[in-house]
Motif scaffolding. Structure first.
Motif, PDB file in Angstrom:
ATOM      1  N   ALA A   1     -12.211  -0.550   3.054  1.00 53.23           N
ATOM      2  CA  ALA A   1     -13.223   0.504   2.894  1.00 53.23           C
ATOM      3  C   ALA A   1     -14.143   0.319   1.704  1.00 53.23           C
ATOM      4  N   GLY A   2     -13.896  -0.661   0.860  1.00 55.30           N
ATOM      5  CA  GLY A   2     -14.778  -0.902  -0.273  1.00 55.30           C
ATOM      6  C   GLY A   2     -14.219  -0.377  -1.580  1.00 55.30           C
ATOM      7  N   PHE A   3     -14.843  -0.828  -2.676  1.00 50.14           N
ATOM      8  CA  PHE A   3     -14.366  -0.459  -4.002  1.00 50.14           C
ATOM      9  C   PHE A   3     -14.428   1.043  -4.257  1.00 50.14           C
ATOM     10  N   THR A   4     -15.522   1.665  -3.885  1.00 50.02           N
ATOM     11  CA  THR A   4     -15.689   3.078  -4.232  1.00 50.02           C
ATOM     12  C   THR A   4     -14.613   3.940  -3.595  1.00 50.02           C
ATOM     13  N   THR A   5     -14.367   3.776  -2.304  1.00 44.17           N
ATOM     14  CA  THR A   5     -13.366   4.592  -1.610  1.00 44.17           C
ATOM     15  C   THR A   5     -11.971   4.332  -2.159  1.00 44.17           C
ATOM     16  N   GLY A   6     -11.605   3.057  -2.282  1.00 49.88           N
ATOM     17  CA  GLY A   6     -10.272   2.726  -2.775  1.00 49.88           C
ATOM     18  C   GLY A   6     -10.060   3.187  -4.199  1.00 49.88           C
ATOM     19  N   TRP A   7     -11.044   2.976  -5.055  1.00 51.14           N
ATOM     20  CA  TRP A   7     -10.888   3.371  -6.452  1.00 51.14           C
ATOM     21  C   TRP A   7     -10.899   4.891  -6.615  1.00 51.14           C
ATOM     22  N   LEU A   8     -11.576   5.596  -5.722  1.00 50.49           N
ATOM     23  CA  LEU A   8     -11.537   7.054  -5.780  1.00 50.49           C
ATOM     24  C   LEU A   8     -10.121   7.553  -5.495  1.00 50.49           C
ATOM     25  N   VAL A   9      -9.447   6.959  -4.520  1.00 51.36           N
ATOM     26  CA  VAL A   9      -8.062   7.338  -4.232  1.00 51.36           C
ATOM     27  C   VAL A   9      -7.169   7.045  -5.436  1.00 51.36           C
TER      28      VAL A   9
END
Length: 424
Positions: free
Chosen positions: A380-388
């Protein structure tokens, strides 16, 4: 001034047994640091853009080994000589790491990582449980904890630098050779040190011995707060460990050496904390120090989330360096005082089980965060994963604030053998 404050740092390192044990830790840490950089590059070499998923899987295997085997080590720690545990673990790790340069398939990486980390699951909690027995004075033990954290920080800083220098003239496969040599030297140093034997546990049944450390952990409010802080460290740390290589190479378009430099920035943050924390802990309670670290972890991972939304700009590199440094400082503030907290929450006979439980439960948190950083970021990309991962970090920080009481309480060991004074 208490008598303990009269003990100098030179007195600590004047102890030959501690000096050799510390040297073994430092050398093994640097070997492990070189492996971390080399493994990331090996994953990229084998899988390209899918390196994050490969590395996430390898690290998940590592966490499973830690979570499953550490309690077993704690349960039998008083039955097998500590030197045998430590030297045997180093020998296995040296052999496995030496085989990693020859792998050609991803599944081979997974098998070797499982064996390698099983050996580490025997080494690390045993080493951690030796220190309070070797250094019964709290002032010396506190400085030993800080020295261990400083060593870990220096490894995080200097191993990537050494790797960057080596990569300028050698293939990354040679880094594994350096790691193997480090484990051999570590084993030799352990062999030359006299280690105190573990005090026999009064617990008899295997099931009771396996569960002892975890039961003490879950029954003690202060330790439940530590467990929540472990989740915060894992949430922010997974961004650094798993995703640095792909973020630097793919998102920023920078070199292999820059992967090492950014990992080194994380080490700078942790090192600065380790240098100053011994004096701070003389005046400030562990709870306050560790919750400050949780706040820094939240700041670092949230900065990474914001950074991931930018697609272009040279400014991203210095911002990433700062964000990684902040995360490193937060990790240092949380991890350095944990040994002091654990030491106060169990008697000598239960310390191996409690240190093994900390090792196992903290890595259970990494078992949650590593797959998110590896698989979700890849999908899903950096933004989605890092938000989790940011949400996991925030949840751990908030839970720690609520679970760790501000003032002293009395909690009872579930085995009924002792009461433990709690609080800051």
């Amino acid at each position: 001034m208490s008598p303990s404050h009269g003990l100098s740092r030179h007195t600590l390192f004047g102890d030959r047994n501690y000096r050799h044990l510390f040297g073994a830790q430092v050398i093994a840490l640097f070997g492990t640091g070189l492996t971390t950089v080399a493994l990331a590059l090996l994953a990229y070499d084998l899988a390209g853009a899918g390196a994050g998923a490969v590395l996430g899987t390898a690290l998940a295997i590592k966490m499973v080994a830690y979570v499953v085997l550490a309690p077993v080590v704690g349960a039998v720690a008083d039955r097998i000589p500590r030197r045998a545990w430590l030297v045997g673990s180093d020998a296995v790790r040296a052999s496995v790491v030496l085989a990693l340069p020859f792998v050609t398939e991803i599944w081979q990486v997974y098998v070797l990582i499982a064996v390698l980390q099983s050996a580490s699951a025997a080494f690390t909690p045993t080493f951690q449980a030796v220190l309070p027995d070797l250094l019964p004075d709290e002032s010396r033990y506190t400085r030993a904890l800080s020295a261990s954290q400083l060593a870990s920080s220096m490894e995080t800083l200097l191993s990537p630098v050494l790797a960057a220098v080596a990569l300028s003239v050698l293939s990354f496969h040679w880094l594994f050779v350096g790691t193997s040599a480090g484990f051999v030297v570590s084993a030799v140093l352990v062999l030359t040190a006299r280690l105190p034997r573990a005090r026999p546990s009064t617990r008899t049944g295997l099931r009771e011995r396996l569960a002892a450390g975890t039961r003490i952990f879950l029954a003690t409010p202060r330790l439940r707060g530590v467990l929540a802080l472990n989740l915060a460290v894992a949430g922010a740390g997974a961004v650094v460990v798993v995703n640095t290589v792909n973020y630097v190479r793919d998102a920023l378009g920078r070199s292999e050496a820059d992967v090492a430099w950014l990992l080194g920035a994380h080490g700078v943050g942790t090192m600065l904390v380790a240098l100053t924390l011994p004096r701070v802990l003389d005046r400030v309670p562990e709870r306050q120090v560790m919750l400050t670290g949780a706040a820094a972890l939240c700041a670092g991972v949230c900065s990474a989330v914001a950074l991931s939304t930018a697609q272009t700009g040279e400014w991203r590199w210095p911002v990433a360096v700062v964000a990684w440094m902040v995360s490193g400082s937060g990790a240092g503030l949380v991890l350095t005082p944990i040994g002091r907290v654990l030491r106060r929450c169990a008697d000598e006979a239960d310390r191996p089980a409690l240190f093994a439980a900390q090792f196992s439960l903290s890595h259970a948190c990494w078992l949650v965060s590593y797959p998110v950083a590896g698989w979700l970021v890849t999908a899903a990309g950096f933004t989605t994963g890092w938000l989790v991962l940011a949400l996991l970090t925030l949840a751990g920080a908030v839970a720690a604030t609520r679970l760790w009481p501000r003032h002293g309480l009395i909690a009872h060991d579930p085995g009924g053998e002792k009461s433990v004074a709690l609080g800051s």
